[in-house]
Design an enzyme around this catalytic site. Sequence first.
Site, PDB file in Angstrom:
ATOM      1  N   ASP A  22      -0.774  -3.164  -0.340  1.00 24.13           N
ATOM      2  CA  ASP A  22      -1.609  -4.345  -0.353  1.00 24.13           C
ATOM      3  C   ASP A  22      -2.299  -4.415   1.012  1.00 24.13           C
ATOM      4  OD1 ASP A  22      -1.120  -7.700  -1.726  1.00 24.13           O
ATOM      5  OD2 ASP A  22      -2.881  -6.666  -0.970  1.00 24.13           O
TER       6      ASP A  22
HETATM    7  C1  GLC Z   1      -4.913  -9.315  -1.244  1.00 23.56           C
HETATM    8  C2  GLC Z   1      -4.004  -9.624  -2.398  1.00 23.56           C
HETATM    9  C3  GLC Z   1      -4.058  -8.632  -3.519  1.00 23.56           C
HETATM   10  C4  GLC Z   1      -5.485  -8.149  -3.695  1.00 23.56           C
HETATM   11  C5  GLC Z   1      -5.859  -7.371  -2.462  1.00 23.56           C
HETATM   12  C6  GLC Z   1      -7.296  -6.846  -2.515  1.00 23.56           C
HETATM   13  O1  GLC Z   1      -4.171  -9.301  -0.069  1.00 23.56           O
HETATM   14  O2  GLC Z   1      -2.629  -9.821  -2.042  1.00 23.56           O
HETATM   15  O3  GLC Z   1      -3.560  -9.290  -4.684  1.00 23.56           O
HETATM   16  O4  GLC Z   1      -5.578  -7.330  -4.848  1.00 23.56           O
HETATM   17  O5  GLC Z   1      -5.714  -8.142  -1.279  1.00 23.56           O
HETATM   18  O6  GLC Z   1      -8.193  -7.909  -2.544  1.00 23.56           O
END
Ligand code: GLC
Length: 721
Positions: A269
Amino acid sequence: MTIKEKAGQMCQYVALEHYKHTKKLFNGKVPKNSDQYAFYPDLSIQEIKDMVVKGEIGSFLHAKDLNEVHELQQLAMKSRLKIPLLFGIDAIHGHAVVEGTTVYPTELSLSSTWNNNLLYEIAKETAQEVRATGMHWTFSPNVEVARDPRWGRTGETFGEDPFLVSQLGVAFTKGYQGNFGKDNILACAKHFVGGGEPFNGTNGAPIDVSERQLREIWFPPFKAQVDAGVYTFMAAHNEVSGIPAHANKFLLTDILRHEWNFKGFIVSDWDDIEHLHDIHHIAATKDEAVKLAVNAGIDMHMHGPGFLVPLCRMVKTGELSESVLNRAAGKILKAKFMLGLFENPYPDKTYARKVLRCEKHRKTALQAAREAIILLKNDGLLPLKNKKKIMITGPNANNERIVGDWVLKQPDENVITVYEGMKDVFDNCSVDYINSGESLRHPDNEKLKLPVAKASEYDAVIIVVGSNSLRYQDPEKTCGENIDRANINLPGNQLKLIKEIYAKNKNVVVVLVNGRPLGEPWIKENIPAVIEAWEPGAYGGQAIAEVLKGKINPSGKLTISIPYCSGQINYFYNHKPSSFFHPYRDIPSEPLWYFGYGLSYTTYRYSELNVPENAYINDTVTVSVNVTNTGNVSGDEIAQLYIRDNYSSATRPVKELKGYKRIHLNPGETKKVEFKLPPSAFAFYDINMNYIVEPGEFTIMTGSSSRDEDLLKKTLIMNNR
Ligand code: GLC
């Protein structure tokens, strides 16, 4: 492939328009602690383009549109191996972070339909729109079990029950991935694992749970994803019992790859590899963090520089085995082959114009909103009949907050607000909107005065309240990603508005438009009609108006308990028997609204519950019940089936959802609803952590909600073979 080319496949960057937008938005300063915006101050746009040509980037996220995708793919075609780029995006409820697309209700709203087939269709349509813009991968479904409504991302989940989250998550993934055809995309099971019950309700905070609870509550929706063939996973921000998910070999390799046989790849993430160093402090350096994450099982880095160089260096020095590159790059390349990117990496502009927000998709979004809306209370005021003058007010009455989080600002004409829906549907009476002030964080009590003063002049007053999850109104947000609250009451002066209007006019309908449960006992005790609409998407305003008018008979049911107040957290229906061994002294021990609860404009009767007296532990048990529409309007009813293991070697919940069926019934019509319960419905981890069905007495329950008063119950004796 060289070491660097393999490692390049594991590198994801934010796309260039996002980079430029962020740099401008933050005046060239890197946004602190942002999960939503990024740029790379030490890299120019040109240098990033050059890295694509050198094969040092394998994926981008947050591309603006198909033009940007096309430009970046052209650069990739100049690389030595001409490996196309993989584009990921948060298409959470439609491809909504791209302009001009279909915005469906949010996951929590969609879950209130309990309609697997509908969600499958929505995922298929979303995939079609994602691919039409040249992108290939959605960071969805979020299959976390949501058990703490202080958490701002509750609205991104399918609710609190592992069985329902599993079923709906699989419907999404199968809709997204299909057979990896030209209209399909990679799905991404996230966030693995446990973010839905952060110990203090804030996003990314720790969970500390036993392996028993992991396996009983948190794992099932993710295991169901693997069994459904999901091709990507995203690790969670949080630590799990002391080990951050991004460095958690037990989760990412032992469970996911070895025990469950997951065949796809794992993406980090946002900045969470770096956070092993700067938040979790289990890595003394960011390079050490890279090593921990890749060895634990992470295959792709979200996002930016600081990953490729240390990775290549550690492989060359032998600190890291090249096999981790082969594993990761192999899975990522396989995805690109499956998606047909080597044959054609480019989007088709004419196809995009045909597909994006097409009539079929818009109809599905409206149907989903109609099925998702939940009637929580109705003392007879609804549906609104023979009203000549209606007032609508409240901070969510006439804006696009109905679309929820993970949405780019869509053109006004693409979103029907509740007021606009009312004007259109109530075409035979006057509908006046009076602005009571829209800010929830800085409420204006002066603005309340006019709607309060005018209230008595109307036959009925609709007050639309709730929260604001709009990503592009960050300072005003009270819900959504990284917007966690310690309280679950109505923010701002919304309750004051409701009380003062109610003092002037008793014909009040409160409509909640919100991304997380809001517990306001006063509303339940005093207001004659209450609707929970969650965030019903671009056509939510029309659907809400149709329910208020009675054109649509509401059928949605809660997929998450609504606690009486934040002090009652964590409340969930499938609690253990001793959870309320002693009641609270100062508040009720029951939730404000129950999991599975939702009313209709008609009534239903459950009868003839048929349960075999005896069964054997390897049997599939068939249970049936009759459901009759005892009212005078047609409607959809969601019949639910729960079980309880009455005596067991380890404690079991007082009830667990193990089946549900959405049925349509005309007035006076009776249908026999049948549930098939496989052995797994009765299985649990016994005192020795063996996953078995223990012989003994079970209670089988069916009805219209998880409330005991709504359930017919019978006993089943489970025998050893
Ligand atoms: C964010 C979220 C995740 C998302 C990612 C890309 O931190 O936790 O759910 O898909 O970044 O936007």
